[in-house]
Scaffold this active site. Structure first.
Site, PDB file in Angstrom:
ATOM      1  N   HIS A   1      56.196   8.602   9.724  1.00 20.28           N
ATOM      2  CA  HIS A   1      55.566   8.371  10.939  1.00 20.28           C
ATOM      3  C   HIS A   1      54.904   7.013  10.594  1.00 20.28           C
ATOM      4  CE1 HIS A   1      52.228  10.731   8.784  1.00 20.28           C
ATOM      5  NE2 HIS A   1      53.163  11.108   8.234  1.00 20.28           N
TER       6      HIS A   1
ATOM      7  N   HIS B   1      49.529  12.291  17.580  1.00 19.22           N
ATOM      8  CA  HIS B   1      50.101  11.517  16.509  1.00 19.22           C
ATOM      9  C   HIS B   1      52.012  11.823  16.608  1.00 19.22           C
ATOM     10  CE1 HIS B   1      50.678   9.092  13.060  1.00 19.22           C
ATOM     11  NE2 HIS B   1      51.167  10.050  12.426  1.00 19.22           N
TER      12      HIS B   1
ATOM     13  N   CYS C   1      52.035   4.911  16.598  1.00 21.30           N
ATOM     14  CA  CYS C   1      52.864   5.669  16.071  1.00 21.30           C
ATOM     15  C   CYS C   1      53.749   6.165  17.203  1.00 21.30           C
ATOM     16  CB  CYS C   1      52.070   6.898  15.608  1.00 21.30           C
ATOM     17  SG  CYS C   1      50.964   7.686  16.786  1.00 21.30           S
TER      18      CYS C   1
END
Length: 267
Positions: free
Chosen positions: A42, A30, A154
């Site tokens: 994010h 991530h 992401c």
């Protein structure tokens, strides 16, 4: 930091850094933008599902958004378990129990290929930290479109914040090195008339790895020709841009504090 690992200490972080943390036994990572004061901006699908494929994989790979007991939310972030899209959370929530890594920019082709796993570096050059932070903050307020594991995830968000680059074709993956690596691996396995050129296991391995490396390299945002720089205001105003529209934005400057002051001065 080096070929073997991009792991860093928190004390080494600087505002505008692109950071990431591995999830689910290193299946995927991530990504986000560190903005200072222990906070990260994010992009996530949230609500218990990270990848957003609409398949069983959504159950296999859990969300990268922080998940706390609703009765015991994070004291710094509050309850973010139901949030999705572009969010801001503390570093602890972003890491979700994982280690901290720094995504590298402006690396050489040799270094890029030495990193056999995608989603850790790119040949593309990062913009100055102030531009990175401005894009991240603007998208926090205005969103980054719908989540898509292959074209708008992401890592795509973090790379856009760092470079301002967008892919203007619909024929391949987005900016994400992770997605490019997975597709490169699949294409290496299922495609390949080249496998008939050799019968030895070592020969098959060499041909397969060579195809994997070439596929990864040509998909990198720093090498591709189907990309252009798009100001964040333009991206939010027209999230679906045609190729001519995007090409017309290449020389269009993004708004900055200095530009605003100059404009006011001229008025």
């Amino acid at each position: 930091m080096g070929v073997l690992s991009n792991k860093i200490d928190r004390e080494q972080l600087k505002p505008g850094d692109h950071v990431y943390s591995w999830r689910q036994a290193y299946i995927y990572a991530h990504h986000g933008i560190y903005v200072g004061d222990g906070m990260v901006i994010h992009f996530t699908r949230g609500a218990g599902q990270e990848i957003g494929t609409g398949t069983f994989l959504d159950r296999l790979l859990v969300s990268s958004s922080p998940v706390h007991d609703r009765d015991n939310p994070c004291p710094k972030c509050g309850d973010l378990s139901r949030n999705d899209g572009v969010i801001s959370s503390c570093l602890d929530c972003f890491l979700y129990g994982g280690e901290l890594y720094l995504f590298e920019y402006d690396v050489s082709a040799a270094y890029f290929l030495a990193k056999a796993r995608g989603g850790t570096c790119t040949l593309a050059v990062s913009d100055p930290p102030e531009d990175v932070l401005r894009r991240a903050s603007f998208l926090l307020e205005n969103g980054f479109g719908g989540y898509n594991v292959f074209k708008n995830n992401c890592e795509d968000f973090a790379i856009y914040c760092k470079t301002g680059l967008l892919v203007f074709t619909n024929l391949s993956v987005g900016r994400s090195g992770q997605a490019a690596s997975y597709l490169a691996a699949v294409s290496t396995i299922v495609s390949t008339p080249l496998r008939f050129l050799t019968t030895s296991m070592s020969g098959l391995a060499a041909v397969g790895y060579g195809m994997y490396c070439v596929s990864r390299l040509v998909s990198d945002i720093g090498v591709r020709r189907d990309v252009c720089k798009v100001p964040v205001e333009r991206l939010v105003a027209s999230p679906i841009l045609s190729e001519p529209e995007m090409m017309g934005n290449i020389n269009e400057p993004e708004k900055t504090g200095e530009t605003s002051k100059d404009t006011a001065k001229n008025d």
